[in-house]
Enzyme design. Structure first.
Site, PDB file in Angstrom:
ATOM      1  N   ASP A 291      -4.949  87.748 -43.002  1.00  0.00           N
ATOM      2  CA  ASP A 291      -5.090  87.075 -44.295  1.00  0.00           C
ATOM      3  C   ASP A 291      -3.687  86.582 -44.681  1.00  0.00           C
ATOM      4  O   ASP A 291      -2.682  86.889 -44.033  1.00  0.00           O
ATOM      5  CB  ASP A 291      -5.681  88.014 -45.357  1.00  0.00           C
ATOM      6  CG  ASP A 291      -6.302  87.215 -46.517  1.00  0.00           C
ATOM      7  OD1 ASP A 291      -5.952  86.031 -46.694  1.00  0.00           O
ATOM      8  OD2 ASP A 291      -7.124  87.783 -47.262  1.00  0.00           O
TER       9      ASP A 291
HETATM   10  C1  NOJ Z   1      -6.429  84.846 -49.253  1.00  0.00           C
HETATM   11  C2  NOJ Z   1      -7.852  85.281 -49.295  1.00  0.00           C
HETATM   12  O1  NOJ Z   1      -7.940  86.680 -49.348  1.00  0.00           O
HETATM   13  C3  NOJ Z   1      -8.678  84.788 -48.115  1.00  0.00           C
HETATM   14  O2  NOJ Z   1     -10.019  85.113 -48.335  1.00  0.00           O
HETATM   15  C4  NOJ Z   1      -8.474  83.323 -47.912  1.00  0.00           C
HETATM   16  O3  NOJ Z   1      -9.296  82.852 -46.884  1.00  0.00           O
HETATM   17  C5  NOJ Z   1      -7.010  83.069 -47.633  1.00  0.00           C
HETATM   18  N1  NOJ Z   1      -6.235  83.504 -48.781  1.00  0.00           N
HETATM   19  C6  NOJ Z   1      -6.718  81.603 -47.325  1.00  0.00           C
HETATM   20  O4  NOJ Z   1      -6.778  80.847 -48.453  1.00  0.00           O
END
Ligand code: NOJ
Length: 756
Positions: A291
Site C-alpha cells: 500500500d
Molecule cells: C492507500 C489506500 O489504503 C489503498 O486502498 C489505495 O489503493 C492506495 N492508497 C492507492 O491510492
C-alpha cells in the site's frame, strides 16, 4: 549422543530440508497458474529478464504517483527506473508516459498504469457496501466490467479493487469500501469484481484487479483507521483469508499488502501471510504491491530502523512492487551487492510484474486512442447498469402500514428536504475520484423531472453536520404537502480512508429535523444515504418508511424515485449488522456461541439452556441495550411479503465429500412482483473449536410474481462446511449440523442433518 551422532542428525535434517524445498519448488512449477500464465508467456518473461540489468529490474519494482506532467519523470523513465505509475487518468498524458517508457528506454517495457477505480470510474456505482447489499454477484460483475471499459479506454489497466477486508466495526470509515461482515458474501462479491474488471485476458479492456488489503486491516482496534490488529492464525484462516483465496482462485492478478501490523508484524513484512499462505499454499503467481508507503510506515511502526532495513524486510516477505516508499529503488541494488538480498529474489519479483504486463497485452498495445476515450464514458448502458445496481442496493428497513410505494396520483405536492436531497458529490460516496458531480442525478433532480411543478424543496439543513434549533420553514412546507421525502445521512467525506467516527448517530440536527417533520402530521418517507450502518434507532419512530441507501452513486436519484413510487421494488439486504448504539460494537451475526448465551430467542433450535443460564442476569447481554442489534445481517423488507415453508434436505446423513440438496417453498403472498434474497445458514453444533452460531453458506435471488409460489432447490457442497480446526488443518468435522433457509440471519426454523 556422540558428536558423530549429532553430526549425522544434522546432516539428515539438512538433507530432509533440501529435499522438501526441491519438492516444493517442483510442485509449485506443476501447479496451475493462478493468473493463467502459459509456457509461452513465461518464455517471453524470461527473455526480457535475461536482458535486464540489476538496476532495470529494481526499476520495474518501483511505482510512483504521476501527478501531472510526464516530462518530470522523463529521465527516470528513460533510465528504466519506473515500472508503474498511479493517479494519472488523462489518456493523452498516459500515452506520453508510455511513449517515453516504450520508445525511449533501453528495453521498452510498458508501464502498468494503476488507479483506485473502486465503485465505477466516471459512471459511479453504489459504494461496495451497497454492492454487497444487492446480494447479486452477476450484477456486481457487470458493474465492474463497466468500470473497466471506461477506465481502460483512458489507459488505466490496473485497479486497486476489490477491497476484501471483513469489517465488523462501523466506526471504521473503510467499512464503506468492502462487502461488510460476512466471509462468504465477501468472497462471492470479490470473485465477481475480479471477473468483471479482468474480463478476457489480452483484451485491451482487461483491467488487472488488486485484492486488498492483505490482511486483517478491517479489524483495526477501536475502528480507528490504520490501527493494529491482533488476529490469531485461526481467525485469519476462518474469517479473513477465505475471500482472498476465493479471489485468487478467480484469477486476481495482483494483491496489495495492508497498513496494519497484526500481532506485532506489519503486513508488508509478514512472511507467514505473504509467503506461506499466499505463495506456497495458494500458489499465487501474480504481483504483490505494497500500500502507499506501507513499507516506509514500518519505520513508524518501529519494525525497521530505516528505509534500507524495511526494504530488505519487504523483499524478504515476497513483496514485488513498492508503492511510493522508494525503498526498493534506493536500496535494493546495494542490498544485493552486499549479499543481504539474493538477486534471485529480485528476479522472482520482476517475473511477477512482467507476467502481469504480458498477460494484459501491454507490450502489443501500450497506447490508447485518446480521441475515442470520451465516447465510452457515461454511456447510456453504463448509466442504466448503475441505476439498476443502485435500485438493488437499497434496503427497505421500515414500512409502517405499507406507506411505500407511494401512489403518484395521491400525492400532489411533494416536500423534498434534508441535506442529502441535492448533494451531487456526496451521493457518489468515498473513492469516486473520477465521478463528476455534474453527471450525478440527485433525488431532487429526478423527482423534479418526474413530477414537474409538484416538488417543493426546502433543504432544512445545508449539510449533515449543521445544527439548527428550529425548522419552522420546513414544517410549514410539510403541512402544505401531501408527503414528505427526507434525504438524510452523511456526506462522502465522513466515511472512507482515515474517516472513522466514534458517534454513529445521524450528525448535526438531522434527527431533530425528522422529529419536527413527524410532528407536522404528514406521511414521512426517510432515505438515509451513508457510508456505513448508522445507529438510527431513535429516528425510526419519526418516519413511516425508511430506505437505507449506502451512497448510491451517479444514478441514485432515479433509482430512489423508482423505489419510492413503486417502479422498482426493494430487494436489498443488510450486508452488515445494524446496531442500536455504538457501544454494541462489535456485534455481528456469526459470532461464536458463548457458554452463557442470552436465554431469549437467541437460543437456537433444540439446544436447551443449561441450568443456571435461564436468568437474564447470568447471560451475555447489555443491561441497557440487551443482546440484539437493531437489524440483523441479511435483513430487508419488500413491498410484498414472502413466506418460507417446507425446508427439506435430500438426506439426513452426508459424507464429507457429498452435496447438500436443500429445497424449500418460497411464496410471494402479496400483490406485487418482487425478488427475495433467500439465504441458507448452517451451524456446526460441536467442533474441535467453538463454532459460529450461524454461517451464511448460500444465497439465491428468487423473482416471484404476485401470489406465485415456487419450490426452490439449491446445492451446497459439504466441503463448504470445512473450517480450520484445532489440529491446524482445514476440513469438515463429522457430527451434527443445523440449517436454516430464511430471509435474514435471525429468522427461520432449523433443520438437522449429520455429516459422517
Ligand atoms: C492507500 C489506500 O489504503 C489503498 O486502498 C489505495 O489503493 C492506495 N492508497 C492507492 O491510492
Amino acid at each position: 549422543m556422540t558428536d558423530n551422532d549429532r553430526m549425522m542428525n544434522k546432516t539428515i535434517r539438512t538433507l530432509a530440508l533440501l529435499a522438501g524445498a526441491a519438492l516444493c519448488a517442483a510442485c509449485a512449477q506443476h501447479r496451475p497458474s493462478t493468473v493463467g500464465t502459459t509456457p509461452e508467456v513465461e518464455q517471453r518473461v524470461e527473455r526480457i529478464l535475461a536482458q535486464m540489468t540489476l538496476a532495470e529490474k529494481v526499476g520495474q519494482m518501483n511505482q510512483v504517483s504521476a501527478g501531472g506532467d510526464p516530462s518530470q519523470y522523463a529521465e527516470a523513465l528513460r533510465a528504466g527506473q519506473i515500472g508503474s505509475i498511479l493517479n494519472e487518468v488523462d489518456p493523452v498524458r498516459i500515452n506520453e508516459f508510455q511513449r517515453i517508457a516504450v520508445e525511449e528506454s533501453r528495453l521498452g517495457i510498458p508501464l502498468l498504469v494503476g488507479r483506485d477505480v473502486i465503485h465505477g470510474f466516471h459512471t459511479v456505482f453504489p459504494i461496495p457496501l451497497g454492492l454487497a447489499a444487492t446480494f447479486d454477484p452477476a450484477l456486481v460483475e457487470e458493474g465492474a466490467r463497466v468500470a473497466a471499459l471506461e477506465a481502460t479506454a483512458q489507459g488505466v489497466r490496473w485497479t486497486f479493487s476489490p477491497m476484501l477486508d471483513i469489517a465488523r466495526d462501523p466506526r471504521w470509515g473503510r467499512i464503506a469500501e468492502g462487502s461488510g461482515e460476512d466471509t462468504w458474501l465477501d468472497a462471492r462479491m470479490g470473485e465477481a469484481m475480479v471477473r468483471g474488471y479482468q474480463g478476457t485476458q489480452w483484451d485491451a479492456t482487461s483491467m488487472a484487479a488488486c485484492i486488498k488489503h492483505f490482511v486483517g486491516y478491517g479489524a483495526a482496534e477501536g475502528g480507528r483507521d490504520y490501527n493494529s490488529t491482533f488476529l490469531t492464525e485461526r481467525e485469519l484462516r476462518n474469517v479473513y483469508l477465505p475471500p482472498f483465496e476465493a479471489a485468487v482462485r478467480a484469477g486476481a492478478m495482483t494483491l496489495m499488502t495492508s497498513f496494519n501490523d497484526n500481532d506485532g508484524i506489519p503486513s508488508t513484512a509478514n512472511t507467514f501471510t505473504l509467503k506461506q499462505v499466499l505463495r506456497d499454499e495458494w500458489g499465487f503467481d501474480g504481483l504483490v504491491v505494497t500500500d502507499w508507503n506501507s513499507m516506509g510506515e514500518m519505520i513508524s511502526h518501529g519494525y525497521g530502523a530505516d528505509r534500507k532495513e524495511v526494504a530488505r524486510q519487504a523483499i524478504g516477505a515476497g513483496v514485488d512492487m513498492d508503492m511510493m516508499t522508494f525503498g526498493f529503488l534506493s536500496h535494493l541494488e546495494e542490498l544485493v551487492q552486499s549479499g543481504a538480498v539474493k538477486e534471485s529474489a529480485i528476479d522472482a519479483a520482476v517475473r511477477n510484474i512482467l507476467r502481469v504486463k504480458v498477460l494484459l497485452g501491454l507490450f502489443e498495445h501500450p497506447y490508447v486512442d485518446a480521441a475515442a476515450a470520451q465516447a465510452v464514458q457515461y454511456a447510456p448502458e453504463h448509466l442504466a447498469a448503475a441505476q439498476r445496481t443502485a435500485e438493488e442496493s437499497v434496503v427497505l428497513l421500515r414500512n409502517e402500514g405499507d406507506l411505500l410505494p407511494l401512489d403518484p396520483a395521491r400525492v400532489r405536492t411533494i416536500l423534498v428536504t434534508g441535506p442529502m436531497a441535492d448533494a451531487p458529490h456526496d451521493q457518489l460516496g468515498t473513492w469516486a475520484f473520477d465521478g463528476q458531480k455534474q453527471h450525478t442525478v440527485t433525488p431532487l433532480a429526478a423527482l423534479r423531472e418526474r413530477f414537474p411543478g409538484r416538488v417543493v424543496y426546502v433543504p432544512g439543513l445545508g449539510h449533515s453536520r449543521e445544527h439548527r434549533a428550529r425548522f419552522d420553514d420546513v414544517v410549514a412546507a410539510a403541512r402544505r404537502a401531501d408527503v414528505v421525502l427526507a434525504f438524510l445521512g452523511e456526506e462522502a467525506i465522513l466515511s472512507g480512508e482515515a474517516h472513522s467516527l466514534a458517534d454513529l448517530n445521524l450528525q448535526g440536527s438531522q434527527s431533530e429535523l425528522l422529529a419536527a417533520l413527524k410532528a407536522a402530521g404528514k406521511p414521512v418517507v426517510a432515505t438515509v444515504m451513508a457510508g456505513r450502518p448508522l445507529t438510527i434507532e431513535r429516528d425510526l419512530p419519526n418516519c413511516g418508511a425508511l430506505l437505507y441507501a449506502f451512497h448510491p452513486g451517479t444514478m441514485g436519484g432515479p433509482a430512489l424515485t423508482n423505489l419510492i413510487f413503486g417502479d422498482a421494488v426493494p430487494s436489498g439486504k443488510t450486508p452488515v449488522t445494524f446496531l442500536r448504539t455504538v457501544g454494541q460494537v462489535p456485534m455481528y451475526y456469526n459470532h461464536h456461541m458463548t457458554g452463557r448465551p442470552y436465554n431469549g430467542e437467541l437460543l437456537l433450535g433444540d439446544i436447551a439452556p443449561e441450568a443456571g443460564q435461564t436468568s437474564l442476569g447470568n447471560t451475555s447481554y447489555y443491561l441497557d441495550y440487551g443482546a440484539y442489534p437493531l437489524f440483523p445481517f441479511g435483513y430487508g423488507l419488500s413491498y410484498t411479503r414472502f413466506a418460507y415453508s417446507d425446508v427439506a434436505l435430500d438426506k439426513a446423513v452426508y459424507a464429507t465429500d457429498g452435496t447438500l440438496r436443500v429445497s424449500f417453498t418460497l411464496a410471494n403472498t402479496g400483490s406485487r412482483d418482487a425478488t427475495e434474497v433467500a439465504q441458507v445458514y448452517v451451524r456446526d453444533l460441536v467442533g474441535s473449536l467453538t463454532r459460529p452460531v450461524k454461517e451464511l453458506k448460500h444465497f439465491e435471488r428468487v423473482a416471484l410474481k404476485a401470489g406465485e409460489s415456487r419450490r426452490v432447490e439449491v446445492e451446497i457442497p459439504v466441503s463448504e462446511l470445512a473450517f480450520f480446526g484445532a489440529d491446524g488443518t482445514r476440513k469438515v468435522e463429522p457430527g451434527d449440523f443445523q440449517l436454516w433457509v430464511a430471509g435474514d440471519s435471525a429468522s427461520g426454523e432449523p433443520v438437522s442433518f449429520q455429516v459422517q
